[in-house]
Design a protein around this motif. Structure first.
Motif, PDB file in Angstrom:
ATOM      1  N   MET A  29     -15.461  -8.050   2.566  1.00  8.41           N
ATOM      2  CA  MET A  29     -14.868  -6.826   3.118  1.00  8.41           C
ATOM      3  C   MET A  29     -13.370  -6.716   2.865  1.00  8.41           C
ATOM      4  N   LEU A  30     -12.618  -7.780   3.115  1.00  9.68           N
ATOM      5  CA  LEU A  30     -11.161  -7.686   3.054  1.00  9.68           C
ATOM      6  C   LEU A  30     -10.655  -7.205   1.694  1.00  9.68           C
ATOM      7  N   PRO A  31     -11.132  -7.745   0.569  1.00  9.36           N
ATOM      8  CA  PRO A  31     -10.631  -7.246  -0.710  1.00  9.36           C
ATOM      9  C   PRO A  31     -10.938  -5.767  -0.936  1.00  9.36           C
ATOM     10  N   ARG A  32     -12.061  -5.291  -0.432  1.00 12.10           N
ATOM     11  CA  ARG A  32     -12.370  -3.869  -0.556  1.00 12.10           C
ATOM     12  C   ARG A  32     -11.439  -3.045   0.332  1.00 12.10           C
ATOM     13  N   TYR A  33     -11.125  -3.581   1.496  1.00 14.52           N
ATOM     14  CA  TYR A  33     -10.118  -2.938   2.347  1.00 14.52           C
ATOM     15  C   TYR A  33      -8.790  -2.840   1.597  1.00 14.52           C
ATOM     16  N   LEU A  34      -8.441  -3.908   0.883  1.00 15.59           N
ATOM     17  CA  LEU A  34      -7.172  -3.923   0.168  1.00 15.59           C
ATOM     18  C   LEU A  34      -7.119  -2.827  -0.897  1.00 15.59           C
ATOM     19  N   VAL A  35      -8.232  -2.636  -1.601  1.00 11.08           N
ATOM     20  CA  VAL A  35      -8.294  -1.575  -2.610  1.00 11.08           C
ATOM     21  C   VAL A  35      -8.048  -0.218  -1.950  1.00 11.08           C
ATOM     22  N   HIS A  36      -8.750   0.047  -0.849  1.00  8.80           N
ATOM     23  CA  HIS A  36      -8.598   1.327  -0.153  1.00  8.80           C
ATOM     24  C   HIS A  36      -7.195   1.474   0.441  1.00  8.80           C
ATOM     25  N   GLY A  40      -4.432   4.275  -0.515  1.00 10.43           N
ATOM     26  CA  GLY A  40      -3.965   5.168   0.536  1.00 10.43           C
ATOM     27  C   GLY A  40      -2.485   5.069   0.847  1.00 10.43           C
ATOM     28  N   LEU A  41      -1.750   4.267   0.068  1.00  9.70           N
ATOM     29  CA  LEU A  41      -0.324   4.086   0.369  1.00  9.70           C
ATOM     30  C   LEU A  41       0.470   5.383   0.281  1.00  9.70           C
ATOM     31  N   GLY A  42      -0.013   6.351  -0.477  1.00  5.19           N
ATOM     32  CA  GLY A  42       0.706   7.620  -0.587  1.00  5.19           C
ATOM     33  C   GLY A  42       0.597   8.491   0.652  1.00  5.19           C
ATOM     34  N   ASP A  43      -0.366   8.195   1.506  1.00  6.60           N
ATOM     35  CA  ASP A  43      -0.573   8.979   2.735  1.00  6.60           C
ATOM     36  C   ASP A  43       0.014   8.190   3.910  1.00  6.60           C
ATOM     37  N   PRO A  44       1.078   8.701   4.529  1.00  4.16           N
ATOM     38  CA  PRO A  44       1.728   7.957   5.619  1.00  4.16           C
ATOM     39  C   PRO A  44       0.811   7.647   6.800  1.00  4.16           C
ATOM     40  N   ALA A  45      -0.244   8.432   6.993  1.00 11.81           N
ATOM     41  CA  ALA A  45      -1.160   8.187   8.108  1.00 11.81           C
ATOM     42  C   ALA A  45      -2.169   7.090   7.782  1.00 11.81           C
ATOM     43  N   GLU A  46      -2.485   6.905   6.497  1.00 12.28           N
ATOM     44  CA  GLU A  46      -3.511   5.933   6.110  1.00 12.28           C
ATOM     45  C   GLU A  46      -3.041   4.483   6.219  1.00 12.28           C
ATOM     46  N   GLY A  47      -1.820   4.212   5.811  1.00 11.98           N
ATOM     47  CA  GLY A  47      -1.315   2.834   5.804  1.00 11.98           C
ATOM     48  C   GLY A  47      -1.498   2.106   7.123  1.00 11.98           C
ATOM     49  N   PRO A  48      -1.023   2.679   8.230  1.00  7.15           N
ATOM     50  CA  PRO A  48      -1.176   1.992   9.521  1.00  7.15           C
ATOM     51  C   PRO A  48      -2.639   1.770   9.917  1.00  7.15           C
ATOM     52  N   ARG A  49      -3.516   2.669   9.522  1.00  9.34           N
ATOM     53  CA  ARG A  49      -4.951   2.488   9.835  1.00  9.34           C
ATOM     54  C   ARG A  49      -5.507   1.257   9.125  1.00  9.34           C
ATOM     55  N   TRP A  50      -5.136   1.106   7.840  1.00 12.68           N
ATOM     56  CA  TRP A  50      -5.629  -0.053   7.096  1.00 12.68           C
ATOM     57  C   TRP A  50      -5.007  -1.344   7.605  1.00 12.68           C
ATOM     58  N   VAL A  51      -3.751  -1.288   7.988  1.00 10.30           N
ATOM     59  CA  VAL A  51      -3.105  -2.485   8.548  1.00 10.30           C
ATOM     60  C   VAL A  51      -3.873  -2.940   9.785  1.00 10.30           C
ATOM     61  N   ARG A  53      -7.060  -2.230  10.626  1.00 12.76           N
ATOM     62  CA  ARG A  53      -8.406  -2.695  10.243  1.00 12.76           C
ATOM     63  C   ARG A  53      -8.362  -4.110   9.677  1.00 12.76           C
ATOM     64  N   GLU A  54      -7.412  -4.349   8.783  1.00  9.73           N
ATOM     65  CA  GLU A  54      -7.292  -5.665   8.162  1.00  9.73           C
ATOM     66  C   GLU A  54      -6.945  -6.732   9.197  1.00  9.73           C
ATOM     67  N   ALA A  55      -6.058  -6.415  10.108  1.00  5.57           N
ATOM     68  CA  ALA A  55      -5.684  -7.379  11.150  1.00  5.57           C
ATOM     69  C   ALA A  55      -6.875  -7.709  12.044  1.00  5.57           C
ATOM     70  N   LEU A  56      -7.655  -6.709  12.406  1.00  7.50           N
ATOM     71  CA  LEU A  56      -8.849  -6.951  13.229  1.00  7.50           C
ATOM     72  C   LEU A  56      -9.863  -7.818  12.494  1.00  7.50           C
ATOM     73  N   LEU A  57     -10.074  -7.521  11.231  1.00 10.36           N
ATOM     74  CA  LEU A  57     -11.015  -8.314  10.436  1.00 10.36           C
ATOM     75  C   LEU A  57     -10.568  -9.769  10.366  1.00 10.36           C
ATOM     76  N   ARG A  58      -9.277  -9.975  10.135  1.00  7.77           N
ATOM     77  CA  ARG A  58      -8.756 -11.351  10.089  1.00  7.77           C
ATOM     78  C   ARG A  58      -8.913 -12.050  11.432  1.00  7.77           C
ATOM     79  N   ARG A  59      -8.519 -11.375  12.499  1.00 12.21           N
ATOM     80  CA  ARG A  59      -8.501 -12.001  13.824  1.00 12.21           C
ATOM     81  C   ARG A  59      -9.899 -12.220  14.393  1.00 12.21           C
ATOM     82  N   MET A  60     -10.797 -11.279  14.159  1.00  7.43           N
ATOM     83  CA  MET A  60     -12.119 -11.338  14.790  1.00  7.43           C
ATOM     84  C   MET A  60     -13.168 -12.076  13.954  1.00  7.43           C
ATOM     85  N   ILE A  61     -13.032 -12.052  12.634  1.00 10.87           N
ATOM     86  CA  ILE A  61     -14.075 -12.628  11.791  1.00 10.87           C
ATOM     87  C   ILE A  61     -13.538 -13.708  10.857  1.00 10.87           C
ATOM     88  N   LEU A  62     -12.620 -13.326   9.989  1.00  7.41           N
ATOM     89  CA  LEU A  62     -12.229 -14.220   8.901  1.00  7.41           C
ATOM     90  C   LEU A  62     -11.678 -15.570   9.358  1.00  7.41           C
TER      91      LEU A  62
END
Length: 151
Positions: A29-36, A40-51, A53-62
């Motif tokens: 999952m994480l590498p696919r999150y990284l691609v998305h 999405g870096l061009g959209d100011p609203a998308e970046g914080p959402r991915w940050v 999601r990635e933090a939750l994935l790391r903390r809860m699963i990885l």
């Protein structure tokens, strides 16, 4: 220390496999999150959402799953005599080398997610997509080594 787990051996082995599945699912999952995230870096609203999601994935699963895989795996390795100089464990040495490499990949992916969080992508999208395949190749080799024990 060989055989020290006794009747708990199969339970520890089952738990090792379960946590390996969790860890690998997160590594898929994480590498696919990284691609998305990178796309999405061009959209100011998308970046914080991915940050988030990635933090939750790391903390809860990885991270917890990787820790459990290592702990249980080393217990299993001790049980079959890795630290006692048992012979015939070449397959286990190769498997451990691949797990170390997969742990390094985990660390790289976490580090790259932090670069993206800071808005500093360093990889081309095609390269990032190709790196998504690393966990699949590593897991295929690890499973063959653990099941077939070719050497």
């Amino acid at each position: 220390m060989t055989g020290w787990l006794g009747d708990a051996y199969l339970w520890v082995k089952a738990a090792h496999v379960v946590f390996m599945v969790f860890w690998v699912a997160g590594l898929f999952m994480l590498p696919r999150y990284l691609v998305h995230h990178q796309e999405g870096l061009g959209d100011p609203a998308e970046g914080p959402r991915w940050v988030k999601r990635e933090a939750l994935l790391r903390r809860m699963i990885l991270t917890p799953a990787m820790g459990a895989v290592w702990l249980l795996g080393l217990a299993l390795a001790a049980h079959i005599g890795l630290f006692d100089g048992q012979t015939g464990l070449g397959w286990l040495h190769a498997k451990l080398l691949l797990v170390v490499a997969l742990s390094g990949y985990h660390g790289w992916a976490v580090g790259y997610s932090r670069k993206l969080a800071a808005g500093r992508p360093t990889l081309a999208p095609k390269t990032l997509r190709l790196l998504n395949e690393v966990p699949a190749l590593a897991v295929a080799l690890i499973v063959v080594l653990a099941v077939v024990k070719p050497f």
